[in-house]
Structures are given as structure tokens and as C-alpha cells.
Design a protein around this motif. Structure first.
Motif, mmCIF file in Angstrom:
data_model
loop_
_atom_site.group_PDB
_atom_site.id
_atom_site.type_symbol
_atom_site.label_atom_id
_atom_site.label_comp_id
_atom_site.label_asym_id
_atom_site.label_seq_id
_atom_site.Cartn_x
_atom_site.Cartn_y
_atom_site.Cartn_z
ATOM 1 N N SER A 185 12.991 -0.101 -19.467
ATOM 2 C CA SER A 185 12.418 -0.750 -20.596
ATOM 3 C C SER A 185 13.767 -2.006 -20.891
ATOM 4 O O SER A 185 13.012 -2.379 -21.380
ATOM 5 N N LEU A 186 14.974 -1.764 -19.963
ATOM 6 C CA LEU A 186 16.068 -2.673 -20.336
ATOM 7 C C LEU A 186 16.100 -3.511 -19.344
ATOM 8 O O LEU A 186 16.672 -4.813 -19.753
ATOM 9 N N ALA A 187 15.293 -4.178 -18.238
ATOM 10 C CA ALA A 187 15.261 -5.027 -17.345
ATOM 11 C C ALA A 187 16.279 -5.115 -17.022
ATOM 12 O O ALA A 187 16.994 -6.054 -16.866
ATOM 13 N N TYR A 188 16.807 -4.230 -16.427
ATOM 14 C CA TYR A 188 18.399 -4.635 -15.817
ATOM 15 C C TYR A 188 17.661 -5.432 -14.246
ATOM 16 O O TYR A 188 16.739 -5.383 -13.813
ATOM 17 N N ALA A 189 19.166 -5.632 -13.703
ATOM 18 C CA ALA A 189 18.593 -6.557 -13.177
ATOM 19 C C ALA A 189 18.223 -5.984 -11.525
ATOM 20 O O ALA A 189 18.346 -4.452 -11.415
ATOM 21 N N PRO A 190 17.438 -6.726 -10.980
ATOM 22 C CA PRO A 190 16.914 -6.400 -10.035
ATOM 23 C C PRO A 190 17.702 -5.598 -8.568
ATOM 24 O O PRO A 190 17.017 -4.772 -7.655
ATOM 25 N N GLN A 191 18.416 -5.756 -7.895
ATOM 26 C CA GLN A 191 19.589 -5.661 -6.994
ATOM 27 C C GLN A 191 19.580 -4.037 -7.549
ATOM 28 O O GLN A 191 19.455 -3.496 -6.868
ATOM 29 N N TRP A 192 20.392 -3.857 -8.796
ATOM 30 C CA TRP A 192 20.528 -2.884 -9.181
ATOM 31 C C TRP A 192 19.587 -1.561 -8.556
ATOM 32 O O TRP A 192 19.820 -0.281 -7.840
ATOM 33 N N THR A 193 18.286 -2.363 -8.737
ATOM 34 C CA THR A 193 16.859 -1.246 -8.883
ATOM 35 C C THR A 193 16.778 -0.591 -6.890
ATOM 36 O O THR A 193 16.202 0.074 -7.188
ATOM 37 N N ALA A 194 17.314 -1.818 -6.537
ATOM 38 C CA ALA A 194 16.844 -1.354 -5.242
ATOM 39 C C ALA A 194 18.048 -0.474 -4.512
ATOM 40 O O ALA A 194 17.638 0.144 -3.387
ATOM 41 N N ILE A 195 19.463 -1.149 -5.277
ATOM 42 C CA ILE A 195 20.003 -0.507 -4.526
ATOM 43 C C ILE A 195 19.723 1.257 -4.296
ATOM 44 O O ILE A 195 20.109 2.534 -4.004
ATOM 45 N N ALA A 196 19.107 2.023 -6.068
ATOM 46 C CA ALA A 196 18.875 3.078 -6.279
ATOM 47 C C ALA A 196 17.823 3.767 -5.414
ATOM 48 O O ALA A 196 17.884 4.563 -5.350
ATOM 49 N N LEU A 197 16.717 2.864 -5.323
ATOM 50 C CA LEU A 197 16.114 3.497 -4.642
ATOM 51 C C LEU A 197 15.873 3.782 -3.612
ATOM 52 O O LEU A 197 15.573 4.388 -2.106
ATOM 53 N N ALA A 198 17.020 2.783 -2.410
ATOM 54 C CA ALA A 198 17.453 2.965 -1.068
ATOM 55 C C ALA A 198 18.588 4.397 -1.028
ATOM 56 O O ALA A 198 17.836 5.006 -0.064
ATOM 57 N N ILE A 199 19.091 4.279 -1.630
ATOM 58 C CA ILE A 199 19.686 5.879 -1.962
ATOM 59 C C ILE A 199 18.504 7.111 -2.063
ATOM 60 O O ILE A 199 18.492 7.435 -1.339
ATOM 61 N N GLY A 200 17.708 6.993 -2.564
ATOM 62 C CA GLY A 200 17.411 7.775 -2.834
ATOM 63 C C GLY A 200 16.127 8.065 -1.708
ATOM 64 O O GLY A 200 15.472 9.334 -1.185
ATOM 65 N N ALA A 201 15.272 6.681 -0.791
ATOM 66 C CA ALA A 201 14.712 6.906 0.635
ATOM 67 C C ALA A 201 15.752 7.099 1.894
ATOM 68 O O ALA A 201 15.393 8.158 2.547
ATOM 69 N N GLY A 202 17.278 7.365 0.653
ATOM 70 C CA GLY A 202 18.206 8.007 2.460
ATOM 71 C C GLY A 202 18.600 9.533 2.165
ATOM 72 O O GLY A 202 18.063 10.198 2.989
ATOM 73 N N ALA A 203 18.111 10.018 0.681
ATOM 74 C CA ALA A 203 18.154 11.439 0.370
ATOM 75 C C ALA A 203 17.112 12.059 0.932
ATOM 76 O O ALA A 203 16.518 13.427 1.895
ATOM 77 N N ILE A 204 15.435 11.318 1.230
ATOM 78 C CA ILE A 204 14.067 11.696 1.161
ATOM 79 C C ILE A 204 14.086 12.201 3.251
ATOM 80 O O ILE A 204 13.820 13.191 3.419
ATOM 81 N N ALA A 205 15.057 10.887 3.655
ATOM 82 C CA ALA A 205 14.696 11.184 5.392
ATOM 83 C C ALA A 205 15.740 12.478 5.066
ATOM 84 O O ALA A 205 15.216 13.433 6.350
ATOM 85 N N GLN A 206 17.046 12.774 4.897
ATOM 86 C CA GLN A 206 17.589 13.862 5.313
ATOM 87 C C GLN A 206 16.528 15.159 5.025
ATOM 88 O O GLN A 206 16.931 15.872 6.271
ATOM 89 N N VAL A 207 15.816 14.659 3.790
ATOM 90 C CA VAL A 207 15.107 16.284 3.507
ATOM 91 C C VAL A 207 14.778 16.654 4.608
ATOM 92 O O VAL A 207 13.990 17.669 5.077
ATOM 93 N N ILE A 208 13.683 15.633 5.087
ATOM 94 C CA ILE A 208 12.657 15.540 5.622
ATOM 95 C C ILE A 208 12.768 15.988 7.518
ATOM 96 O O ILE A 208 12.256 17.045 8.548
ATOM 97 N N ILE A 209 14.357 15.805 7.627
ATOM 98 C CA ILE A 209 15.124 16.415 9.012
ATOM 99 C C ILE A 209 15.092 17.698 8.798
ATOM 100 O O ILE A 209 14.542 18.872 9.775
ATOM 101 N N GLU A 210 15.896 17.801 7.385
ATOM 102 C CA GLU A 210 16.098 19.368 6.539
ATOM 103 C C GLU A 210 14.950 20.560 7.042
ATOM 104 O O GLU A 210 15.173 21.718 8.012
#
Length: 399
Positions: free
Chosen positions: A333-358
Motif C-alpha cells: 500500500s505504500l508502493a515501495y520500489a520494485p527491486q526490493w519486492t523482487a529480492i524478497a520474493l527471490a528469497i522466498g523462492a529459495g526457501a521454497i526450493a529448500q523445503v521441496i528437497i527436504e
């Protein structure tokens, strides 16, 4: 009896180690001298044919209030650039820039215009640099930018709890009913968890790349997403396995963490929808995401069906998986910069990949068949069920 042989290598003398470090300074010094020569001699000057420098401008934030328009811009290109004129709906307007002057590569500046925007209308902003280059930005629906107040933050927190925390809690409420599951059902549930996580991984990566495409070129969005995802995966794998392969509550915690980072992205989407004035779209997203997230709670419960966690553990898993949706709505809602959103989602993608392996490793360990357990009918059925349900419910939230 033979004495054990000491195979420890003798430690190099201090003088020899010092000489190794001194030799390392030689290439560094050569590089430094080459850089100094490049700036002083300027050998590239002979290639200058009079063409203007390549310029790039990215609009990262837009604020609409009673004072007019405020836009946060980030400069790209080879040289510092200067904004000479600003058009709004094909009319030139006086503007103020903070900080003033040329905008260096990678730096940002706020552009303020006393433009009387019209509620609900579409406005087109055009930036003109001193070289004549133009950069367009469209305000699709003009609405006042939300201001962070205690009332608005509380309302968004309630909405985030409805989207993230409530459905995860509903999914975890299935825990007592699932405790009597046999080996085949357990394999099915674990495989279903892998299926839904696989869908979330793809969805999170796609969203991360979409945000990365909106960021300034200097961030190299696609490469940034890939590198952050890999780093997140490797770090979490290292942390998760420092005391052995995670199982039970530890594995459930990692699943909740991966899902929570994904729900952060969902919260960003809802917050951005309301900020853009699409109230109907936001309500539709809320209903869709709520149904979408119930299955995630079941996936979190799967690894602990043979355990007896405390109520505090269930509460912690619920907050870890659903709480980030609240933060996402606030930031969206505060419309922060897109690059920080992309980084946060990329961290989430790495976490999900780790869980799939486990979780996949847990399926192998839970069946006497070993690696062939991944080829069992119950495994295929669970994978299909998890991915299919997530795909079908995702159709409700994609516009």
C-alpha cells in the motif's frame, strides 16, 4: 602395535606467509594504476562522434496528494542526466527536483509537480531530458496515495490476518483428523505438500521476475533474482542441515517459512491493488487468496502428524506462514520500489526450493522402498493433487 602417523602438514614460517600476501598486492596495484591511467588519459575520447550519451530513467514511486504529484525517479545510462521538462497530459508543468541538478548513474531524485489530478482519471507523465530523450510514465487510476496512520495500519493488519493467518490456521485445524493416516495416506499428504510447494516456487519466481522487469536496468533484474534465489537456497540448506536432516517440527517450520515468504508477495499484490484504486480487484484477491492458502496449512501439518506439538507451536507455525501477508499489505500500500519486492520474493523462492528437497527426502526415508518411493502411485497422486488444487485456486486471483 603401530603408532598412528601424524599427517598434519607443518605450518609455513611467518615470513613466507607474509611474502604470499605481499605478492597478492602486486596485481591489485597494477589494476589501480590501470584505472588511474584510464581516467587521466581518457583513451575513449577518440571514439566520441558527438552523439548524446545513452540515458535511462525509471520511475520507482508515485505519490498523489493535495499538493499534486510526487515521483521518485532513478537514473541509469552512461553519464549523469538532467531532467529539463515534465509534461502531464501533453501540457508542460513547472516542477521541483530534490536534490537539484544532474542525477548521477544509479542515484534517485524526487520530482514534484503542482498538477491538479482528477480522481479516477488516467494521467500520462512525460519526462524530457536536456538531450531531448523522453521517458513516459502512466498513472492508470488517479487516487490519493494512502498515508500510514494507526487506523489504516490496523485495517490493513486485519485484512492481512484474514488473507494469511486465518486460512493457514484453518488448514492446521485438519491436524487431528489426519493423525490416524496410514503409511499410504502419509505419503500422499507429503507428496501433496511437494506439489503445492512446486506450484508456489514457479509462481514466486514468475512474480519476482515481473517485479525485476519494472526495476531500474542498473539492478540487472533477472540476474539479481536468480542469484538471490540461489543464495537463499544454499544458506537455508546449510542452516537446516547443520544438525542433520530436519524432520518433524523443524521441517514444518521450514515449510511455514517458505510459505510465509510467498504470502508476503501475495500481500504486496493486495496492497498495490488498493493503492491503485482497484477496490473491487482487491476484494476479489482477498477471497481468492484465502481459499488458496487453506491447503498450505495442511501442507505444514503433514510432517508433524506423528508428533504431538504444543498449542504454542501451532500458533508459531500459523504466524510464521500467515503473518508476512500483513507486512506485505503494509508495504504494498505504500508502493515501495520494485527491486526490493523482487529480492524478497527471490528469497522466498529459495526457501521454497529448500523445503521441496527436504520434504522429498522425508518421503524417501518414510518408506522402506527408498528412492523408489518417489515413483509410488500415492506419491504421484499427492503431487498431482497439490499442484492441481493450487493451480485451480490461483485462477481466482489472476486478473
Amino acid at each position: 602395535m603401530h603408532k598412528p602417523v601424524n599427517v598434519t602438514q607443518p605450518r609455513a614460517p611467518a615470513s613466507l606467509r607474509l611474502s604470499h600476501w605481499l605478492w597478492l598486492l602486486v596485481p591489485i596495484a597494477v589494476l589501480a594504476m590501470a584505472i588511474v591511467w584510464l581516467f587521466q588519459a581518457n583513451p575513449l575520447q577518440s571514439f566520441n562522434n558527438g552523439a548524446p550519451p545513452v540515458e535511462n530513467l525509471t520511475i520507482e514511486r508515485t505519490i498523489l496528494d493535495h499538493n499534486g504529484l510526487q515521483l521518485l525517479v532513478r537514473a541509469g545510462g552512461s553519464d549523469p542526466m538532467m531532467i529539463a521538462q515534465v509534461q502531464v497530459d501533453d501540457a508542460y508543468w513547472e516542477f521541483q527536483q530534490n536534490p537539484q541538478g544532474r542525477i548521477a548513474r544509479g542515484e534517485t531524485a524526487w520530482i514534484s509537480l503542482p498538477f491538479p489530478w482528477v480522481l479516477g482519471e488516467t494521467h500520462k507523465v512525460n519526462f524530457v531530458t536536456n538531450t531531448g530523450a523522453t521517458f513516459e510514465h502512466e498513472i492508470a487510476v488517479a487516487v490519493p496515495t494512502p498515508v500510514a496512520t494507526s487506523s489504516s495500519l490496523w485495517s490493513q493488519a486485519v485484512l492481512g490476518a484474514f488473507v494469511g493467518i486465518l486460512p493457514v490456521a484453518i488448514g492446521l485445524m485438519c491436524y487431528p483428523a489426519l493423525r490416524g493416516a496410514g503409511p499410504g495416506t502419509m505419503t500422499f499428504l507429503l507428496a501433496m505438500t511437494v506439489g503445492l510447494l512446486a506450484f508456489l516456487l514457479i509462481d514466486t519466481l514468475v512474480e519476482a521476475l515481473e517485479f525485476a522487469a519494472k526495476s531500474a536496468a542498473i539492478f540487472q533484474g533477472s540476474a539479481m533474482v536468480v542469484l538471490v534465489t540461489m543464495a537463499s537456497f544454499l544458506v537455508l540448506m546449510g542452516i537446516g542441515r547443520r544438525h542433520g536432516t530436519p524432520t518433524g517440527l523443524a521441517l514444518a517450520t521450514y515449510i511455514a517459512l517458505g510459505i510465509g515468504l510467498h504470502n508476503f508477495g501475495e500481500g504486496l499484490a493486495i496492497g498495490a491493488a488498493f493503492t491503485a484504486g482497484a477496490a473491487g480487484l482487491g476484494t476479489f484477491l482477498v477471497l481468492g487468496f484465502t481459499l488458496h492458502n487453506i491447503t498450505e496449512g495442511i501442507g505444514i501439518a503433514a510432517p508433524i502428524l506423528r508428533k504431538t506439538p504444543t498449542l504454542a507451536a501451532f500458533a508459531g507455525l500459523t504466524l510464521l506462514a500467515g503473518g508476512p501477508a500483513v507486512i506485505g499489505i503494509w508495504l504494498g500500500s505504500l508502493a515501495y520500489a520494485p527491486q526490493w519486492t523482487a529480492i524478497a520474493l527471490a528469497i522466498g523462492a529459495g526457501a521454497i526450493a529448500q523445503v521441496i528437497i527436504e520434504v522429498s527426502a522425508l518421503i524417501v526415508r518414510s518408506r522402506s522402498a527408498g528412492i523408489s518411493a518417489l515413483l509410488a502411485p500415492s506419491t504421484f497422486g499427492g503431487l498431482a493433487a497439490g499442484a492441481s488444487f493450487m493451480y485451480i485456486t490461483a485462477m481466482l486471483v489472476k486478473i
